[in-house]
Structure formats: structure tokens, C-alpha cells
Design an enzyme around this catalytic site. Structure first.
Site, PDB file in Angstrom:
ATOM      1  CB  THR A   1       9.316  24.844   3.512  1.00  0.00           C
ATOM      2  OG1 THR A   1       8.475  25.935   3.713  1.00  0.00           O
ATOM      3  CG2 THR A   1       8.921  23.572   4.426  1.00  0.00           C
TER       4      THR A   1
ATOM      5  CB  THR B   1       9.365  23.710  -0.320  1.00  0.00           C
ATOM      6  OG1 THR B   1       9.694  24.948  -0.114  1.00  0.00           O
ATOM      7  CG2 THR B   1       9.939  23.221  -1.445  1.00  0.00           C
ATOM      8  N   GLY B   2       6.618  25.335  -1.396  1.00  0.00           N
ATOM      9  CA  GLY B   2       6.332  26.364  -2.478  1.00  0.00           C
ATOM     10  C   GLY B   2       5.545  27.210  -1.904  1.00  0.00           C
TER      11      GLY B   2
ATOM     12  NE  ARG C   1       0.060  31.405   4.078  1.00  0.00           N
ATOM     13  CZ  ARG C   1       1.079  30.401   3.775  1.00  0.00           C
ATOM     14  NH1 ARG C   1       1.922  29.994   4.492  1.00  0.00           N
ATOM     15  NH2 ARG C   1       1.309  29.940   2.445  1.00  0.00           N
ATOM     16  CB  VAL C   2      -2.357  27.572   8.385  1.00  0.00           C
ATOM     17  CG1 VAL C   2      -1.860  26.281   8.378  1.00  0.00           C
ATOM     18  CG2 VAL C   2      -2.961  28.098   9.856  1.00  0.00           C
ATOM     19  N   GLY C   3      -0.085  27.673   5.932  1.00  0.00           N
ATOM     20  CA  GLY C   3       0.155  27.314   4.586  1.00  0.00           C
ATOM     21  C   GLY C   3      -0.256  25.674   4.246  1.00  0.00           C
ATOM     22  CG  ASP C   4       2.027  23.989   1.546  1.00  0.00           C
ATOM     23  OD1 ASP C   4       2.572  24.923   1.938  1.00  0.00           O
ATOM     24  OD2 ASP C   4       2.787  22.986   0.998  1.00  0.00           O
TER      25      ASP C   4
ATOM     26  N   GLY D   1       2.025  27.947  -0.503  1.00  0.00           N
ATOM     27  CA  GLY D   1       1.234  27.028  -0.187  1.00  0.00           C
ATOM     28  C   GLY D   1      -0.207  27.267  -0.288  1.00  0.00           C
TER      29      GLY D   1
HETATM   30  N1  ASP Z   1       4.897  26.081   1.305  1.00  0.00           N
HETATM   31  C1  ASP Z   1       5.228  27.099   2.630  1.00  0.00           C
HETATM   32  C2  ASP Z   1       4.016  27.587   3.138  1.00  0.00           C
HETATM   33  O1  ASP Z   1       3.012  28.227   2.148  1.00  0.00           O
HETATM   34  C3  ASP Z   1       6.340  28.091   2.265  1.00  0.00           C
HETATM   35  C4  ASP Z   1       7.599  27.179   1.933  1.00  0.00           C
HETATM   36  O2  ASP Z   1       7.551  26.210   1.147  1.00  0.00           O
HETATM   37  O3  ASP Z   1       8.672  28.000   2.263  1.00  0.00           O
HETATM   38  O4  ASP Z   1       3.731  28.010   4.153  1.00  0.00           O
END
Ligand code: ASP
Length: 328
Positions: free
Chosen positions: A196, A246-247, A224-227, A249
């Protein structure tokens, strides 16, 4: 090493000169400071030297520096933090090296579904899009949602229909495909690597803005939706504090990571770096939440905090010199 003893009433300037040879005492959890500028990330994860060829590392560093310089140019001429955030993020979205825009990861079904959000601190205006498949630069669509003002988040086809009315560039879904990401999906790499991109900028008018753009997690389920597009989880900015994450989510949503850091700064008056450290290095680690954050406060303190072996990251201050780092 200690400073030479001085007469009790020695003027401060003299005391500073006398102490110049001593290492500056850094108070615990002190964050470095800038008058204006920005911090940026290009994802965290198991990024170690043996996994990056020198060529790829050089290309990643070059793109991060290009993004820092572009945003710095905006701020240097008095431009807004929102313009700086979008300038940097569109460059990283257009680069195939990051998991945002072109080069985004694939869902389990082999499609690219993109999420992005942006927030302007002084007014807490925010815009977010999730699950879009044809938007070249999702951060620009998130910004259009914010500027339109009626809603905060649009998803899927509704977001894409809005894009058409907002003059946002639409591309064929095949635009986002890179061979490397496709192979990653085929191998269903279990190893966490979050690519991200995110930016937090403080402009010369003391206004913070934060933005994040992503393809999400490799092999994620359709829908799916992340953070990243969720205000308060992966993206947040107010008058005091801005964060982009980033991480993994799901964990960042459950721990409302971005808002938690800013709430600690606002209500507990915790220094920014201490707040980030506690959330990322303790709470998230305890919950097995891999990842990192970049953050700035309204006074220009900033921090790049991550609990993974590496995080693509950088900052640039008034002096215009880009600083980029990858490994711990
Ligand atoms: N945080 C993002 C998600 O979970 C993924 C990422 O940081 O690459 O969608």
C-alpha cells in the site's frame, strides 16, 4: 560526555556553545520535527535485503524520491497538504512497483479491486472509495468524493459511476495487471508483504492531510475491503494529527489504528512517537497485527513506525532533500 560547567548565570547561547561537543540528549519517544513537509510509505512487510535485487531496490527508491519531490514542490510554493498528498500518491499509483493503482495485487478471482481514502485535517473533510476496478488513480476519485461533500465513501459500481461525472480517468481493468503480481497470486504467497502507499503532509498554513491507496491483500476475497479506505482505521487526519497505515487491514480496522494514535495525542497529550509506538509495537504486536504507520502532528513532529522487518518509507522537509529507507 558532559558539558563544561558554566557560571550559574551564563546566557543560554553560551551554554549551547559550551555543550556543542556533547551528543544531543534525545528525550524518550521524541519525534523529529519539521516546519512543513511530508512523510510517506510504500508498504511494510517481510522486506529483507536478500529478497530485493539491487535493481529493484534502486527503482523503488527512485520512485519514492520522485513522489517526495513532487509533493515538496507543491508545498514549497504554498500549496495545500491535500494537493501534496495527491501529487505523491498518484506517482506511486502509476508505478508498477507498489500495491496501488498499476501493479495492484489480485483478488482470489484474479481481478484488481482498489481502495483509497483522503482526509483534510482542519475541516475533517474525508473521501473514500472501495472495490473499484476501472479507476486509474483511486486517490483522485477519493478526493472527488471528499470535494463533492455529500458522502464520505462510495464502493464498486456506484463509485465508478460517480467517477464518470467527476471527470476521473477510467481505464480497462487489464491496465492494472502486472506479470509479477499475477505470479504472486498463482503462488498464493503466504508471506505477508503489504505494498500500500500513503502520505501525510503538513503545509505552510499548518494544515495536515493524509491519504492512502491500495490494491488490498493478495488473494483476498472478492468484495473484501481493508483498512486503507476506512477513516480512522488506515487513514485519518484532524487539526492535531494525521496517519496513514499499511499492514494486515483486518487488525487495523479492529484496533482503529489511525484514530487511536491521534486520540492519544489529542486527549492524553502523548507525544506522537510514543502514541504510535504504543499502538504499533505493543497493541498490534500483541494481536499479531503486522504492519506500520506514518504520522505527523500539527506542530510538525513526525514518525515512521513499523513492526515488520521493513517498510518502504521516506520524508522530506523544508530543505527539499528526499530521505528514503527500506529495512529496519
Ligand atoms: N492495509 C492494506 C489492506 O489490508 C494492505 C496493505 O497495507 O498493503 O488492505
Amino acid at each position: 560526555m558532559s558539558c563544561a560547567p558554566l557560571a550559574p548565570l551564563a546566557p543560554l547561547a553560551l551554554a549551547l556553545v559550551a555543550c556543542a561537543h556533547a551528543p544531543a540528549a534525545i528525550p524518550p519517544h521524541a519525534a523529529p520535527h519539521m516546519a512543513w513537509g511530508l512523510v510517506l510509505h510504500g508498504g511494510a512487510g517481510v522486506i529483507t535485503r536478500d529478497k530485493l535485487t539491487p535493481e529493484r531496490e534502486a527503482a523503488i527508491r527512485a520512485d519514492l524520491e520522485r513522489a517526495l519531490r513532487a509533493a515538496h514542490a507543491v508545498l514549497a510554493k504554498g500549496g495545500s497538504s491535500v494537493d501534496a498528498v495527491t501529487a505523491a500518491i498518484t506517482i506511486l499509483e502509476d508505478s508498477p512497483l507498489f500495491n496501488a493503482g498499476k501493479g495492484a495485487v489480485f483478488t482470489h478471482d484474479g481481478i484488481n479491486e482498489l481502495d483509497a481514502a483522503i482526509m483534510y485535517g482542519p475541516t475533517r473533510a474525508a473521501g473514500a472509495v472501495a472495490g473499484v476496478r476501472t479507476i486509474k488513480n483511486p486517490i483522485l476519485l477519493a478526493r472527488a468524493v471528499m470535494e463533492n461533500g455529500r458522502h464520505v465513501m462510495l464502493v464498486g459500481r456506484g463509485a465508478e459511476e460517480f467517477a464518470a461525472t467527476a471527470h476521473i480517468e477510467i481505464v480497462d481493468p487489464s491496465y492494472f495487471r502486472t506479470e509479477e503480481r499475477w505470479q504472486e497470486l498463482q503462488k498464493a504467497i503466504a508471506e505477508d508483504h503489504f505494498g500500500t502507499v500513503g502520505v501525510v503532509a503538513l503545509d505552510q498554513h499548518h494544515a495536515l492531510a493524509a491519504g492512502t491507496s491500495t490494491g488490498g491483500l493478495t488473494n483476498k476475497r472478492y468484495g473484501r475491503v481493508g483498512d486503507s479506505p476506512i477513516i480512522g482505521a488506515g487513514t485519518y487526519a484532524d487539526e492535531h494529527c494525521g496517519v496513514s497505515a499499511t499492514g494486515h487491514g483486518e487488525l487495523f480496522i479492529r484496533y482503529t489504528v489511525a484514530r487511536d494514535i491521534c486520540a492519544r495525542v489529542e486527549y492524553q497529550h502523548e507525544p506522537l512517537a510514543a502514541a504510535a509506538d504504543d499502538v504499533v509495537m505493543h497493541e498490534l504486536v500483541h494481536a499479531n497485527g503486522d504492519g506500520g504507520i506514518i504520522a505527523m502532528d500539527g506542530e510538525g513532529h513526525w514518525t515512521l513506525t513499523f513492526n515488520t522487518p521493513g517498510m518502504y518509507r521516506g520524508y522530506i522537509t523544508e530543505d527539499g532533500v528526499p530521505h528514503v529507507d527500506i529495512f529496519r
